[in-house]
Design a protein around this motif. Structure first.
Motif, PDB file in Angstrom:
ATOM      1  N   SER A  61       0.854  -1.185   0.000  1.00  0.00           N
ATOM      2  CA  SER A  61       0.000   0.000   0.000  1.00  0.00           C
ATOM      3  C   SER A  61       0.894   1.240   0.000  1.00  0.00           C
ATOM      4  CB  SER A  61      -0.880   0.023   1.249  1.00  0.00           C
ATOM      5  OG  SER A  61      -0.085   0.282   2.402  1.00  0.00           O
ATOM      6  N   PRO A  62       0.362   2.396  -0.410  1.00  0.00           N
ATOM      7  CA  PRO A  62       1.137   3.635  -0.307  1.00  0.00           C
ATOM      8  C   PRO A  62       1.604   3.909   1.121  1.00  0.00           C
ATOM      9  CG  PRO A  62      -0.723   3.965  -1.766  1.00  0.00           C
ATOM     10  CD  PRO A  62      -0.904   2.605  -1.149  1.00  0.00           C
ATOM     11  N   ASP A  63       0.779   3.585   2.116  1.00  0.00           N
ATOM     12  CA  ASP A  63       1.178   3.791   3.507  1.00  0.00           C
ATOM     13  C   ASP A  63       2.434   2.979   3.848  1.00  0.00           C
ATOM     14  OD1 ASP A  63      -1.019   5.414   3.774  1.00  0.00           O
ATOM     15  OD2 ASP A  63      -2.123   4.083   5.131  1.00  0.00           O
ATOM     16  N   GLN A  64       2.480   1.746   3.352  1.00  0.00           N
ATOM     17  CA  GLN A  64       3.639   0.893   3.621  1.00  0.00           C
ATOM     18  C   GLN A  64       4.887   1.423   2.921  1.00  0.00           C
ATOM     19  OE1 GLN A  64       1.667  -2.733   2.257  1.00  0.00           O
ATOM     20  NE2 GLN A  64       1.813  -3.610   4.329  1.00  0.00           N
ATOM     21  N   VAL A  65       4.704   1.912   1.699  1.00  0.00           N
ATOM     22  CA  VAL A  65       5.835   2.485   0.955  1.00  0.00           C
ATOM     23  C   VAL A  65       6.376   3.706   1.691  1.00  0.00           C
ATOM     24  CG1 VAL A  65       6.556   3.590  -1.202  1.00  0.00           C
ATOM     25  CG2 VAL A  65       5.018   1.611  -1.266  1.00  0.00           C
ATOM     26  N   ALA A  66       5.471   4.581   2.150  1.00  0.00           N
ATOM     27  CA  ALA A  66       5.887   5.793   2.861  1.00  0.00           C
ATOM     28  C   ALA A  66       6.669   5.439   4.126  1.00  0.00           C
ATOM     29  CB  ALA A  66       4.679   6.647   3.201  1.00  0.00           C
ATOM     30  N   ALA A  67       6.248   4.382   4.823  1.00  0.00           N
ATOM     31  CA  ALA A  67       6.923   3.989   6.065  1.00  0.00           C
ATOM     32  C   ALA A  67       8.373   3.598   5.807  1.00  0.00           C
ATOM     33  CB  ALA A  67       6.169   2.840   6.726  1.00  0.00           C
ATOM     34  N   MET A  71      15.351   7.125  -8.064  1.00  0.00           N
ATOM     35  CA  MET A  71      14.315   6.183  -7.629  1.00  0.00           C
ATOM     36  C   MET A  71      13.288   5.952  -8.737  1.00  0.00           C
ATOM     37  SD  MET A  71      12.550   8.529  -4.631  1.00  0.00           S
ATOM     38  CE  MET A  71      11.315   7.273  -4.271  1.00  0.00           C
ATOM     39  N   HIS A  72      12.013   5.808  -8.372  1.00  0.00           N
ATOM     40  CA  HIS A  72      11.002   5.289  -9.284  1.00  0.00           C
ATOM     41  C   HIS A  72       9.732   6.141  -9.269  1.00  0.00           C
ATOM     42  CE1 HIS A  72      13.450   1.552  -9.396  1.00  0.00           C
ATOM     43  NE2 HIS A  72      13.703   1.911  -8.151  1.00  0.00           N
ATOM     44  N   GLY A  73       8.908   5.980 -10.316  1.00  0.00           N
ATOM     45  CA  GLY A  73       7.766   6.857 -10.535  1.00  0.00           C
ATOM     46  C   GLY A  73       6.720   6.903  -9.435  1.00  0.00           C
ATOM     47  N   ARG A  74       6.066   5.776  -9.164  1.00  0.00           N
ATOM     48  CA  ARG A  74       5.006   5.774  -8.154  1.00  0.00           C
ATOM     49  C   ARG A  74       5.591   6.064  -6.769  1.00  0.00           C
ATOM     50  NH1 ARG A  74      -0.145   6.887  -7.832  1.00  0.00           N
ATOM     51  NH2 ARG A  74      -0.208   6.045  -9.960  1.00  0.00           N
ATOM     52  N   ALA A  75       6.755   5.496  -6.497  1.00  0.00           N
ATOM     53  CA  ALA A  75       7.410   5.742  -5.216  1.00  0.00           C
ATOM     54  C   ALA A  75       7.760   7.220  -5.057  1.00  0.00           C
ATOM     55  CB  ALA A  75       8.662   4.881  -5.089  1.00  0.00           C
ATOM     56  N   MET A  76       8.171   7.841  -6.146  1.00  0.00           N
ATOM     57  CA  MET A  76       8.500   9.266  -6.112  1.00  0.00           C
ATOM     58  C   MET A  76       7.266  10.101  -5.782  1.00  0.00           C
ATOM     59  SD  MET A  76      10.099  11.601  -9.215  1.00  0.00           S
ATOM     60  CE  MET A  76      11.717  10.842  -9.171  1.00  0.00           C
ATOM     61  N   ARG A  77       6.129   9.740  -6.357  1.00  0.00           N
ATOM     62  CA  ARG A  77       4.886  10.456  -6.075  1.00  0.00           C
ATOM     63  C   ARG A  77       4.524  10.362  -4.592  1.00  0.00           C
ATOM     64  NH1 ARG A  77       1.223   8.880 -11.440  1.00  0.00           N
ATOM     65  NH2 ARG A  77       1.468  10.933 -12.399  1.00  0.00           N
ATOM     66  N   ILE A  78       4.678   9.174  -4.038  1.00  0.00           N
ATOM     67  CA  ILE A  78       4.388   8.965  -2.623  1.00  0.00           C
ATOM     68  C   ILE A  78       5.352   9.790  -1.764  1.00  0.00           C
ATOM     69  CG2 ILE A  78       4.421   7.246  -0.763  1.00  0.00           C
ATOM     70  CD1 ILE A  78       3.486   5.191  -2.946  1.00  0.00           C
ATOM     71  N   LEU A  79       6.631   9.730  -2.111  1.00  0.00           N
ATOM     72  CA  LEU A  79       7.649  10.459  -1.361  1.00  0.00           C
ATOM     73  C   LEU A  79       7.387  11.964  -1.364  1.00  0.00           C
ATOM     74  CD1 LEU A  79      10.491  10.393   0.065  1.00  0.00           C
ATOM     75  CD2 LEU A  79      11.448  10.804  -2.206  1.00  0.00           C
TER      76      LEU A  79
END
Length: 211
Positions: free
Chosen positions: A124-130, A152-160
């Motif tokens: 989940s995005p919450d898990q990625v953010a953690a 880094m990476h696209g979706r992860a960058m958006r979350i970050l």
């Protein structure tokens, strides 16, 4: 006032990107010819910056993207917390009609604030953010590194970018990105805040369009 400048980039193009295949953290693909050309174009535009350190994810497409800088002798560190989101069972697949509906429902759930909803068999995005917070803590724990490059990476960058700028993760799709785009960030240690100075910048890739 102590500050850190972060050049945050998405990796260059892979054949999976070109074909619309889902990569995520489970597909460790190489850059294709265009991706390597993008990496060299970025290097030629920013080799003068004088980065103190380079941080990459655990996936080789980020290493290959910054390899020209590493070849200069700039130290680098691999942080798996910077990895792309795990798309679970969808990784390695080209989304079809049914899959597109799955993605649409997932993105709509996240956009409505349900960022604890994981991908099927993934994160989940919450898990990625953690896990990202652990990685960013490492980067910020070295104030002497005043200018760093992070790949880094696209979706992860958006979350970050959401949580760095104190926005809810539901706003992640407001952050546009493309292969080898640049977000330039400034972190102020006193106020503990990030400021975006450049967003989804691809001016360094104009030389490829003219080639």
């Amino acid at each position: 006032m102590q500050q850190k400048t972060i050049y945050l980039i998405r990796h260059g193009e892979t054949d999976f990107n070109r074909r619309g295949v889902v990569q995520g953290s489970g597909v460790d693909s190489d850059l294709n010819t265009m991706g390597r050309a993008q990496a060299m174009a970025f290097f030629q535009a920013y080799q003068h910056v004088g980065f103190d350190k380079i941080y990459i994810s655990g996936l080789k497409r980020t290493f290959q993207t910054v390899e020209p800088f590493i070849d200069l002798g700039i130290p680098f560190e691999k942080l798996t917390g910077l990895n792309e989101i795990s798309w679970g069972v969808m990784e390695g697949k080209v989304p079809g009609n049914i899959d597109n509906e799955y993605y649409r429902n997932l993105i709509e759930a996240w956009a409505s604030g349900n960022t604890a909803v994981p991908t099927d068999g993934g994160e989940s995005p919450d898990q990625v953010a953690a896990r990202q917070k652990t990685a960013i803590d490492v980067i910020l724990s070295h104030p002497g590194e005043t200018t760093v490059l992070v790949a880094m990476h696209g979706r992860a960058m958006r979350i970050l970018l959401c949580w760095l700028t104190k926005q809810p993760l539901s706003a992640m799709d407001n952050f546009e990105h493309s292969n080898l785009c640049l977000y330039k960030l400034c972190y102020d240690y006193d106020s503990q805040t990030f400021t975006i100075e450049l967003a989804n910048d691809t001016a360094h890739l104009l030389t490829l369009a003219m080639a």
